[in-house]
Design a protein around this motif. Sequence first.
Motif, PDB file in Angstrom:
ATOM      1  N   ASN A  32       0.737  -1.442  -0.300  1.00 54.25           N
ATOM      2  CA  ASN A  32      -0.064   0.203  -0.108  1.00 54.25           C
ATOM      3  C   ASN A  32       1.085   1.256   0.370  1.00 54.25           C
ATOM      4  O   ASN A  32       0.640   2.044  -0.766  1.00 54.25           O
ATOM      5  CB  ASN A  32      -0.961   0.203   1.323  1.00 54.25           C
ATOM      6  N   ARG A  33       2.312   0.894   0.965  1.00 55.69           N
ATOM      7  CA  ARG A  33       3.028   2.031   0.619  1.00 55.69           C
ATOM      8  C   ARG A  33       3.320   2.735  -0.301  1.00 55.69           C
ATOM      9  O   ARG A  33       3.736   3.870  -0.578  1.00 55.69           O
ATOM     10  CB  ARG A  33       3.781   2.243   1.734  1.00 55.69           C
ATOM     11  N   VAL A  34       3.801   1.162  -1.259  1.00 57.16           N
ATOM     12  CA  VAL A  34       4.228   1.633  -2.544  1.00 57.16           C
ATOM     13  C   VAL A  34       3.207   2.390  -3.341  1.00 57.16           C
ATOM     14  O   VAL A  34       3.762   2.891  -4.096  1.00 57.16           O
ATOM     15  CB  VAL A  34       4.941   0.234  -3.162  1.00 57.16           C
ATOM     16  N   ARG A  35       1.978   1.544  -3.064  1.00 54.91           N
ATOM     17  CA  ARG A  35       1.705   1.867  -4.638  1.00 54.91           C
ATOM     18  C   ARG A  35       0.776   3.468  -4.231  1.00 54.91           C
ATOM     19  O   ARG A  35      -0.513   3.958  -4.899  1.00 54.91           O
ATOM     20  CB  ARG A  35       0.476   1.120  -5.008  1.00 54.91           C
ATOM     21  N   VAL A  36       0.656   4.340  -3.331  1.00 55.99           N
ATOM     22  CA  VAL A  36      -0.497   5.132  -2.179  1.00 55.99           C
ATOM     23  C   VAL A  36      -0.182   6.371  -3.302  1.00 55.99           C
ATOM     24  O   VAL A  36       1.311   6.511  -4.344  1.00 55.99           O
ATOM     25  CB  VAL A  36       0.264   5.590  -1.068  1.00 55.99           C
ATOM     26  N   GLU A  40       2.789  11.163   2.209  1.00 58.35           N
ATOM     27  CA  GLU A  40       4.688  11.276   2.272  1.00 58.35           C
ATOM     28  C   GLU A  40       5.362  10.266   2.039  1.00 58.35           C
ATOM     29  O   GLU A  40       6.399  10.184   1.753  1.00 58.35           O
ATOM     30  CB  GLU A  40       4.711  11.032   4.444  1.00 58.35           C
ATOM     31  N   TYR A  41       4.463   9.073   1.675  1.00 62.48           N
ATOM     32  CA  TYR A  41       4.979   8.079   1.503  1.00 62.48           C
ATOM     33  C   TYR A  41       5.011   7.680  -0.409  1.00 62.48           C
ATOM     34  O   TYR A  41       5.915   7.090  -0.693  1.00 62.48           O
ATOM     35  CB  TYR A  41       3.908   6.293   1.328  1.00 62.48           C
ATOM     36  N   HIS A  42       4.666   8.339  -0.845  1.00 65.45           N
ATOM     37  CA  HIS A  42       4.594   8.531  -2.903  1.00 65.45           C
ATOM     38  C   HIS A  42       5.861   9.376  -2.555  1.00 65.45           C
ATOM     39  O   HIS A  42       7.006   8.882  -3.258  1.00 65.45           O
ATOM     40  CB  HIS A  42       2.920   9.127  -2.922  1.00 65.45           C
ATOM     41  N   ARG A  43       5.852  10.752  -1.835  1.00 70.05           N
ATOM     42  CA  ARG A  43       6.520  11.599  -1.726  1.00 70.05           C
ATOM     43  C   ARG A  43       8.197  10.439  -1.897  1.00 70.05           C
ATOM     44  O   ARG A  43       9.409  10.886  -2.794  1.00 70.05           O
ATOM     45  CB  ARG A  43       7.028  13.080  -0.765  1.00 70.05           C
ATOM     46  N   ILE A  44       8.042  10.201  -0.944  1.00 67.06           N
ATOM     47  CA  ILE A  44       9.771   9.726  -0.685  1.00 67.06           C
ATOM     48  C   ILE A  44       9.789   8.091  -1.107  1.00 67.06           C
ATOM     49  O   ILE A  44      11.082   8.200  -1.261  1.00 67.06           O
ATOM     50  CB  ILE A  44       9.688   9.436   1.016  1.00 67.06           C
ATOM     51  N   GLY A  45       8.328   7.739  -1.001  1.00 62.14           N
ATOM     52  CA  GLY A  45       9.317   6.023  -1.794  1.00 62.14           C
ATOM     53  C   GLY A  45       8.927   6.173  -3.416  1.00 62.14           C
ATOM     54  O   GLY A  45       9.520   5.411  -3.759  1.00 62.14           O
ATOM     55  N   GLN A  46       8.126   6.562  -3.697  1.00 64.31           N
ATOM     56  CA  GLN A  46       8.354   7.532  -5.573  1.00 64.31           C
ATOM     57  C   GLN A  46       7.665   5.472  -6.121  1.00 64.31           C
ATOM     58  O   GLN A  46       8.082   5.550  -6.977  1.00 64.31           O
ATOM     59  CB  GLN A  46       9.328   7.847  -5.812  1.00 64.31           C
ATOM     60  N   ILE A  53      10.707   0.246   2.122  1.00 67.41           N
ATOM     61  CA  ILE A  53      11.761  -0.425   3.126  1.00 67.41           C
ATOM     62  C   ILE A  53      12.578   0.175   4.101  1.00 67.41           C
ATOM     63  O   ILE A  53      12.612   0.650   5.014  1.00 67.41           O
ATOM     64  CB  ILE A  53      12.092  -1.434   2.349  1.00 67.41           C
ATOM     65  N   TYR A  54      13.507   0.624   3.147  1.00 65.61           N
ATOM     66  CA  TYR A  54      14.724   0.720   3.971  1.00 65.61           C
ATOM     67  C   TYR A  54      14.558   2.815   4.809  1.00 65.61           C
ATOM     68  O   TYR A  54      15.596   3.771   4.690  1.00 65.61           O
ATOM     69  CB  TYR A  54      16.039   1.685   3.102  1.00 65.61           C
ATOM     70  N   GLN A  55      13.672   3.522   4.086  1.00 71.51           N
ATOM     71  CA  GLN A  55      12.898   4.710   4.524  1.00 71.51           C
ATOM     72  C   GLN A  55      12.767   5.075   6.110  1.00 71.51           C
ATOM     73  O   GLN A  55      12.278   3.475   6.767  1.00 71.51           O
ATOM     74  CB  GLN A  55      11.315   5.267   4.481  1.00 71.51           C
TER      75      GLN A  55
END
Length: 144
Positions: A32-36, A40-46, A53-55
């Motif tokens: 879900n974090r990968v695909r949001v 924040e998770y979209h901005r940082i994880g892209q 995982i490494y955030q």
Amino acid sequence: MDNRELLARLIKCEAGGEGDNGMRGVATVVMNRVRVPSGEYHRIGQGDLRKVIYQEGQFDCVRSVLGGVANPQTIWANPPEQIHYDIADWALAGNKLFTIGASLWYFNPYGPCPYSFPYNGTGSFQVAIAKHCFYNPTALYFET
């Protein structure tokens, strides 16, 4: 280590003792974090599993030190077993545990699940599975 093994290791470390649904719940949150689509998770994880995982500060199993002491339970110290690879494959294929919904967080409170988590109001309680509580994003999350 490829994405499949990385996710399998995280699943084992974060939820290895939580049964199939507990492990699927953790895998669902990670994906879900990968695909949001925003926040924040979209901005940082892209959309990158490794970045998610490494955030910094997100998963205890990725920290080599916890509370000033060496962490014996890390993704590097605990090789996954076939069940962890199977659940990683399931999640990477786009599957989700339906009870998790859009949850972006989980944690074990060692007691009853609080109504909101994180405590800044960005998540609201969705469901408890085994010892973990899962939280969906609130409108406030999408402003992060």
